[in-house]
Design an enzyme around this catalytic site. Sequence first.
Site, PDB file in Angstrom:
ATOM      1  N   THR A 128     -86.399 -84.277  26.527  1.00 25.09           N
ATOM      2  CA  THR A 128     -86.155 -85.702  26.713  1.00 25.09           C
ATOM      3  C   THR A 128     -86.307 -86.373  25.358  1.00 25.09           C
ATOM      4  O   THR A 128     -87.308 -86.139  24.669  1.00 25.09           O
ATOM      5  CB  THR A 128     -87.175 -86.309  27.697  1.00 25.09           C
ATOM      6  OG1 THR A 128     -86.949 -85.780  28.997  1.00 25.09           O
ATOM      7  CG2 THR A 128     -87.052 -87.826  27.762  1.00 25.09           C
ATOM      8  N   CYS A 129     -85.323 -87.180  24.973  1.00 25.71           N
ATOM      9  CA  CYS A 129     -85.450 -88.004  23.779  1.00 25.71           C
ATOM     10  C   CYS A 129     -85.761 -87.116  22.566  1.00 25.71           C
ATOM     11  O   CYS A 129     -84.979 -86.254  22.218  1.00 25.71           O
ATOM     12  CB  CYS A 129     -86.526 -89.060  24.047  1.00 25.71           C
ATOM     13  SG  CYS A 129     -86.304 -90.549  23.085  1.00 25.71           S
ATOM     14  N   MET A 130     -86.921 -87.262  21.924  1.00 25.46           N
ATOM     15  CA  MET A 130     -87.222 -86.410  20.765  1.00 25.46           C
ATOM     16  C   MET A 130     -87.188 -84.930  21.144  1.00 25.46           C
ATOM     17  O   MET A 130     -86.759 -84.092  20.338  1.00 25.46           O
ATOM     18  CB  MET A 130     -88.592 -86.757  20.188  1.00 25.46           C
ATOM     19  CG  MET A 130     -88.990 -85.836  19.050  1.00 25.46           C
ATOM     20  SD  MET A 130     -90.714 -85.987  18.603  1.00 25.46           S
ATOM     21  CE  MET A 130     -91.527 -85.158  19.964  1.00 25.46           C
TER      22      MET A 130
END
Length: 299
Positions: A128-130
């Site tokens: 997720t995301c990073m």
Amino acid sequence: MSSLKIVPLFFLLSSAVIFCQVQEINDRPIIGIITQEVSDEVFFQYGKTYIADSYVKYLESAGCRVVPIRLNLSEDEYLYLFHSINGVLLPGGAVDLLNSSFSRTAALFYKLSIEAASSGIYFPIWGTCMGFQVLTALTSEKNLLSNTSAENISLPLNLMDDISSSKMFRHAPQELLHVVSTENITANFHRFNSRGQLSGENLPCVQSVSSGRPTCRIHGRWTTADREVNRFQWSKGYVFPHTENAIWLSQYTANFFVNEARKNSNRFPNAKEEESALIYNWSPTYTGNISGYEMVYFF
Ligand SMILES: *[C@@H]1O[C@H](CO)[C@@H](O)[C@H](O)[C@H]1NC(C)=O
Ligand SMILES: *[C@@H]1O[C@H](CO)[C@@H](O)[C@H](O)[C@H]1NC(C)=O
Ligand SMILES: *[C@@H]1O[C@H](CO)[C@@H](O)[C@H](O)[C@H]1NC(C)=O
Ligand SMILES: *[C@@H]1O[C@H](CO)[C@@H](O)[C@H](O)[C@H]1NC(C)=O
Ligand SMILES: *[C@@H]1O[C@H](CO)[C@@H](O)[C@H](O)[C@H]1NC(C)=O
Ligand SMILES: *[C@@H]1O[C@H](CO)[C@@H](O)[C@H](O)[C@H]1NC(C)=O
């Protein structure tokens, strides 16, 4: 005469196919979340590494238990964990994508997952995301990020290509696909953006915001959406969508990933080892008054 021969052969073939498709489903999945170095100074007083509780709740909401994966363990300890759990989640956050204890630990699980796949063992990894950015960096072996300004904004997703080729969305209800691509229900907190030479077949998912809207193309072993943990984050200082459809999407992606983990049958050697690894051994700290996370586990 010939049909008499064909019928049993066909029967045998179809039973073989059915046999192969019977996959042992693990209804007690355990997923590891890799801890990351504390980078925000408001957290320094609490510990050196952390996991935001929203990621724990996100996974638990789909019917699994969570094990924190601490940093700087020995390779043997990571191998032991890899063979005891059924998948790994790489959360969002803010550490170096290539040169941090977090990214080195993620790289090890990534390598082990690929090695396991070559012997037919399915071990899913979610970013997720990073965490997703780390997956793109690991897959391409370089940092593909460039600056972007999709910070603190809710947007629809551009679903690219033929949805039937998307492992995550091909079984999604039409109505969900419609709301995903028309409503502002994904939370976006990107200072960076992956774009450029990202078309390789081995790339999990390409997300770009070149048109001002995130574009998600999903295939292969790894998948992503964005900050799906919006369900558990309430800070009024940020745009976390909580509409009925935003919650639906978040639950859909959690269900998808935990279902993937059910295809892995690893387990801890015994109940005692399992108990001592689970996140229930730690208590989250209230951080809603100092950060965008309501609660955080510190280690
Ligand atoms: C992990 O090891 C690195 C390098 O030795 C060190 O700088 C870092 O503080 C350690 N992190 C934790 C959480 O122990
Ligand atoms: C990685 O980080 C360490 C510690 O922050 C630093 O000393 C080292 O120079 C970095 N290495 C690279 C290749 O950036
Ligand atoms: C992003 O922009 C900053 C300055 O605004 C610059 O220092 C940095 O190198 C840029 N990063 C990337 C990955 O382009
Ligand atoms: C979604 O958000 C964008 C940017 O804030 C805005 O321009 C657009 O009108 C919104 N769309 C809907 C359907 O609310
Ligand atoms: C995020 O956006 C909301 C609504 O536009 C705004 O009230 C808030 O101040 C923003 N937060 C940050 C950290 O930029
Ligand atoms: C945040 O809340 C905690 C728990 O109520 C409290 O101990 C702490 O002092 C608060 N911090 C700030 C900066 O208000």
